[in-house]
Scaffold this active site. Sequence first.
Site, PDB file in Angstrom:
ATOM      1  N   GLY A 172      -3.668 -10.255 100.508  1.00 20.93           N
ATOM      2  CA  GLY A 172      -2.682  -9.394 101.168  1.00 20.93           C
ATOM      3  C   GLY A 172      -3.235  -8.003 101.384  1.00 20.93           C
ATOM      4  O   GLY A 172      -4.446  -7.794 101.381  1.00 20.93           O
ATOM      5  N   LEU A 173      -2.311  -7.061 101.562  1.00 16.50           N
ATOM      6  CA  LEU A 173      -2.714  -5.676 101.828  1.00 16.50           C
ATOM      7  C   LEU A 173      -3.050  -4.998 100.495  1.00 16.50           C
ATOM      8  O   LEU A 173      -2.270  -4.228  99.959  1.00 16.50           O
ATOM      9  CB  LEU A 173      -1.590  -4.933 102.545  1.00 16.50           C
ATOM     10  CG  LEU A 173      -1.909  -3.534 103.068  1.00 16.50           C
ATOM     11  CD1 LEU A 173      -2.969  -3.559 104.140  1.00 16.50           C
ATOM     12  CD2 LEU A 173      -0.654  -2.868 103.595  1.00 16.50           C
ATOM     13  N   HIS A 174      -4.232  -5.304  99.947  1.00 21.21           N
ATOM     14  CA  HIS A 174      -4.603  -4.735  98.649  1.00 21.21           C
ATOM     15  C   HIS A 174      -5.201  -3.344  98.822  1.00 21.21           C
ATOM     16  O   HIS A 174      -5.162  -2.769  99.905  1.00 21.21           O
ATOM     17  CB  HIS A 174      -5.515  -5.695  97.879  1.00 21.21           C
ATOM     18  CG  HIS A 174      -6.776  -6.071  98.586  1.00 21.21           C
ATOM     19  ND1 HIS A 174      -7.947  -5.424  98.370  1.00 21.21           N
ATOM     20  CD2 HIS A 174      -7.031  -7.009  99.541  1.00 21.21           C
ATOM     21  CE1 HIS A 174      -8.899  -5.956  99.140  1.00 21.21           C
ATOM     22  NE2 HIS A 174      -8.356  -6.919  99.861  1.00 21.21           N
ATOM     23  N   ALA A 175      -5.756  -2.810  97.749  1.00 23.16           N
ATOM     24  CA  ALA A 175      -6.130  -1.389  97.729  1.00 23.16           C
ATOM     25  C   ALA A 175      -7.088  -0.973  98.841  1.00 23.16           C
ATOM     26  O   ALA A 175      -6.847   0.006  99.540  1.00 23.16           O
ATOM     27  CB  ALA A 175      -6.702  -1.018  96.359  1.00 23.16           C
TER      28      ALA A 175
END
Lengths: 101, 129
Positions: free
Chosen positions: A25-28
């Site tokens: 997903g939209l990780h760091a």
Amino acid sequence: MTGSAAASAMGEWIEGAATIVDPTGLHARPAVKLTKLAKTFGAVVEVRADTDATWTNAKSPNSVMKMKAAHGSPLHIRASGEDADAAVAALVALVERNFDA
Amino acid sequence: MSDNVSIVIVSHSADVAKGAADMVRQMVGEEVRVACAGGTADGGLGTDVAAIMAAIEEVWTEKGVAVLVDLGGAETNSEMAIEMLGEDKGAHVAILNAPVVEGAVMAATEASGGSSLDEVRQTAEDFGA
């Protein structure tokens, strides 16, 4: 001035969307890239993970990081201002390129 | 010369300081300058005022320097290092109240867009709030 640029100059939103393909997903790292890119535009840029979430300031690292947008979910992007068209196109392209991962 | 706020990481451990600095460089990129100071002069755990001063000097810019510290002495020694820089330079340096690694990444991300030292501080300190 194109039709949409004229519309956005009048305070209207240019919208776009792209699907998050990264399994995490939209990780760091993607969140940092998205924020950095959004900051390069003068337009107000907002994102949201799905249609019923509230819009989030794409230039705020904290807000984007907190979204935790999941894999496979469409990321909606909207912008308002002079370079709104370019901002939406650039952010959509970034998501479609899987954040250059 | 980049016109962005730069970052200094101060940890008791040289490895932590260097690791956090590397993480910022890899996640945010080269447009935000990062320096670090970790460990004592003889290689032990602790912080060293001279090393902290050198790290701040290395990336100092009028735009501002955001300093991230880990525990106790890291903060007091950083305060001392800032004092020793002199009022003119020290006025552009701020110790942020944020966790070292996360704070450094958030601060650098904010700084990459040309934000002021106050905005950088706000972003790092709001993280996790």
